[in-house]
Design an enzyme around this catalytic site. Structure first.
Site, mmCIF file in Angstrom:
data_model
loop_
_atom_site.group_PDB
_atom_site.id
_atom_site.type_symbol
_atom_site.label_atom_id
_atom_site.label_comp_id
_atom_site.label_asym_id
_atom_site.label_seq_id
_atom_site.Cartn_x
_atom_site.Cartn_y
_atom_site.Cartn_z
ATOM 1 N N CYS A 1 0.886 -1.394 0.035
ATOM 2 C CA CYS A 1 0.086 0.010 0.162
ATOM 3 C C CYS A 1 0.916 1.406 -0.185
ATOM 4 C CB CYS A 1 -0.901 -0.079 1.199
ATOM 5 S SG CYS A 1 -0.201 -0.391 2.814
ATOM 6 N N HIS B 1 -2.851 5.057 6.453
ATOM 7 C CA HIS B 1 -1.570 5.651 6.761
ATOM 8 C C HIS B 1 -1.337 7.160 6.282
ATOM 9 C CE1 HIS B 1 0.103 1.522 6.814
ATOM 10 N NE2 HIS B 1 -0.133 1.195 5.516
#
Length: 352
Positions: A145, A225
């Protein structure tokens, strides 16, 4: 397989990524979900059966356990592989590397996720960067990711002739939301010991020319994140020019604090309000009104949904390996349409 037939896709591992890959495959008009394999007999696989997905046990022992649990499995992983053209391995980190030999022995094409090493496949994939070099390969690795978001944004600047070098700070979620009760961290921050953190070198497995250094810290949250980037441009540029370069990627979407999207949780709530499956944010969500350019330096921040950003990349990787679509841009367009990726997250106001 001729190009008039749907590609038959097996998903091995029905966890955070696997269930999203399965749903995304089912949404494509040129793919058929051959089934999902797992080791569990809990609510996750019960939901898979309720959705009508063919369910397979990872081993004969797991088939027996699923049968005893009333899950009516269709067979074992070997049976599933025999009914598929390509397998997407979504098993836990390092488990996939142990499955690779089985895939190779059977001659089935396979995709692993970013938790595995580049050497497992010898090819690391993002659709906008190297679709062509994945065509017809037996295997590829969809990068993680964080790496996906890094390559997407920096490549957009590079393709506009603006990127010289980039330095990023990654504030990483501590664990996946559904596992928060197991391994999360509380009341502390945990810096990664190495600089660069592994994401910078990983981005270079996709594009070795990227001059990128990353630093990372784990934070006590699970939603996603958050990245902060300082990018040295090749020349002085305006903010509008940098925004225009990023806008060229259909998988980068701008958000604004002025719209009330002031934090990670508000963006996830927006995904829920939009009716996205699993509240998925497939795009890199860049704060447009935060982005700043000073001379030949650009500063920006964005959000990365660790559970969703790799899903469209995985769909495109399936098309590349199986060669049902030779053109990367066409595959990206098909995937975007099927998953509702439009380049815009906040809807336009409805005219009175």
């Amino acid at each position: 397989m001729t190009h008039t037939e749907n590609t038959r896709v097996a998903v091995n591992g029905y966890g955070v990524i696997g269930k999203r890959v399965a749903a995304a495959v089912a949404a494509q008009d040129d793919m058929t979900l051959a089934g999902v394999a797992d080791v569990a007999t809990d609510w996750r696989v019960a939901v898979a059966r309720a959705k009508g997905y063919p369910l397979f046990g990872a081993t004969l022992e797991h088939v027996r356990a699923m049968t005893e649990a009333g899950l009516d499995p269709a067979g074992s992983l070997d049976d599933l592989l025999g009914a598929a053209d390509v397998v997407v391995d979504c098993t836990p980190k390092k488990v996939a590397a142990g499955n690779v030999e089985r895939y190779r022995e059977r001659g089935i094409k396979f995709i692993v996720q970013g938790g595995e090493k580049h050497a497992v496949t010898g090819h690391s994939f993002t659709a906008e960067n190297n679709y062509d070099t994945a065509l017809g390969r037996q295997s590829t690795r969809v990068v993680s990711c964080n790496t996906t978001s890094t390559v997407r944004t920096l490549s957009a600047l590079k393709q506009a002739g603006l990127l010289k070098k980039a330095r990023g700070v990654l504030i990483r979620r501590a664990t996946d939301p559904w596992e928060s009760h197991l391994g999360g961290i509380m009341n502390t921050l945990v810096p990664e010991a190495d600089i660069p953190s592994h994401q910078g070198p990983d981005a270079q497995t996709v594009d070795p020319e990227l001059d990128v250094v990353t630093m990372a810290v784990k934070a006590p949250e699970t939603l996603s994140h958050l990245h902060y980037w300082t990018v040295q441009l090749t020349r002085e540029a305006s903010k509008d020019e940098v925004l225009g370069a990023l806008r060229a990627s259909s998988r980068i979407a701008f958000i604004r604090m002025a719209d009330g999207l002031v934090a990670l949780n508000s963006v996830k709530e927006l995904m829920a309000d939009l009716g996205r499956p699993h509240d998925n944010l497939y795009e890199v969500a860049v704060w447009e009104d935060m982005l700043t350019v000073q001379g030949d330096e650009a500063f920006y921040a964005y959000m990365v949904d660790n559970q969703a950003i790799v899903i469209p990349e995985t769909i495109d990787a399936i098309r590349a390996l199986t060669e049902i679509e030779a053109d990367g841009a066409t595959s990206i367009e098909k995937t975007n349409e099927a998953l509702g990726i439009t380049g815009r997250l906040v809807p336009e106001p409805v005219a009175a």
